[in-house]
Design an enzyme around this catalytic site. Structure first.
Site: not given
Ligand code: NAD
Ligand code: KPL
Length: 305
Positions: A9, A133, A184, A192, A202
């Site tokens: 991913g 992104r 969390k 949310n 928020n």
């Molecule tokens: P995203 O959508 O940006 O990235 C996920 C990636 O996985 C995509 O590029 C998608 O094409 C790829 N993918 C899906 N199926 C696939 C497969 N079979 N093979 C290869 N690639 C595959 O998601 P994200 O924002 O990076 O979030 C990922 C996890 O992290 C989520 O559960 C999210 O809640 C958690 N998270 C994200 C953030 C953040 O800031 N982005 C912060 C905390 C937690």
């Molecule tokens: O984690 C968050 C989100 O937007 O997913 C916060 C800022 C804590 C709100 O639930």
């Protein structure tokens, strides 16, 4: 010798981890969805990390799931709804006792993944780092946040934590990872969905104090029921603190809905409602919130699973 970090991913969080590990000289390989994505990635010439206004490109090698090299360590950075299927495709390449690090928010997907790979160790992560992104193969990082890591089945820390330290990935090993994930989840459930339904930032939830307080009381009861009393401590105060501290932000779920992206509702509010029912203690306001959110998503053609 340190194993290669296979990253499944290459989205926001996966790219952020990949770039920092590569920058620290660790062996990293991206596992991309299909040959088309691999070609597009190769044309781009690598992943670009933008931090403090500085962009740096990392020509990290990549492959698809069909490659044949064995995998010892896999960072799973897909969304919760994609993770189990994506891991199942890689299962034949995982060596016995391979280690998986699961970055998914919410709960439920971790167990679904673990069931696909019974001979692997699954380390759960709870991340408060924020990455997004702006373009394909380019990730922007605000530069703050933290990662809690733990294995509910085995408290012994893995030796690859040194790689994270070398790569300046802020982290701590904890025996209480489930408490962190539940806390969390509860915060996300209290904030949310309401930002989506009230169409607000928020901070707008300050005007819905009673609704927030009722949800926090039900979430706290649920946490006690499922053996997570620590995750319930001071929940409402923390929710109010987060609402205040992030008043100008739109929640991640709000942004997903705004951009027509699938949400992780099934692993957040959906999980909370399922667990409450399983304990014979369904929570009326959480249930109602879930139904309203599902209707809201379905009305916009978005899946709710
Ligand atoms: P995203 O959508 O940006 O990235 C996920 C990636 O996985 C995509 O590029 C998608 O094409 C790829 N993918 C899906 N199926 C696939 C497969 N079979 N093979 C290869 N690639 C595959 O998601 P994200 O924002 O990076 O979030 C990922 C996890 O992290 C989520 O559960 C999210 O809640 C958690 N998270 C994200 C953030 C953040 O800031 N982005 C912060 C905390 C937690
Ligand atoms: O984690 C968050 C989100 O937007 O997913 C916060 C800022 C804590 C709100 O639930």
């Amino acid at each position: 010798m340190s194993s290669t970090w296979h990253i499944l991913g290459a989205g926001s969080l996966g790219s952020l981890w990949a770039c920092r590990l590569a920058q620290a000289g660790k062996a990293v390989r991206l596992v991309l969805r299909d040959p088309q994505r691999l070609q597009a990635y190769q044309r781009a010439g690598g992943l670009t990390l933008v931090h403090n206004g500085q962009a740096q490109r990392h020509a990290i090698p990549a492959e698809t799931a069909d490659a044949s090299t064995p995998i010892h360590r896999l960072l799973v950075a897909c969304k919760a709804y994609d993770a189990p299927k994506a891991v199942a495709r890689l299962a034949p390449r995982l060596v016995h006792n391979a280690e998986l690090i699961l970055l998914q928010n919410g709960l439920g997907s971790q167990d679904d993944v673990a069931n696909q790979v019974p001979h692997a160790r699954c380390v759960f992560a709870s991340s408060t780092e924020g990455a997004f992104r702006e373009a394909d193969w380019q990730v922007n990082f605000a530069g703050h946040g933290f990662n809690w890591l733990g294995d509910p089945a085995n408290p012994v820390p893995p030796d690859w934590l040194d790689d994270l330290a070398d790569a300046a990935i802020p982290h701590q090993w904890t025996p209480d990872i489930l408490t962190r994930l539940w806390r969390k989840l509860a915060l996300n459930c209290a904030i949310n969905p309401l930002t989506v339904l009230h169409d607000c930032r928020n901070g707008g939830l300050a005007e819905h104090h009673c609704e927030v307080a009722t949800l926090c009381a039900e979430l706290a009861e649920l946490l006690h029921c499922c053996g997570q009393p620590q995750a319930a401590e001071g929940l409402q105060q923390e929710v109010e603190r987060v609402i205040h501290a992030t008043a100008a932000n739109y929640s991640s779920m709000y942004q997903d809905v705004l951009h027509g992206r699938r949400t992780e509702i099934h692993y957040l509010l959906g999980h909370a409602c399922r667990v409450a029912s399983r304990h014979g203690r369904p929570q009326a306001h959480l249930e109602r919130l879930y139904r309203r959110l599902v209707e809201h998503l379905n009305a916009r053609g978005l899946p709710s699973d």
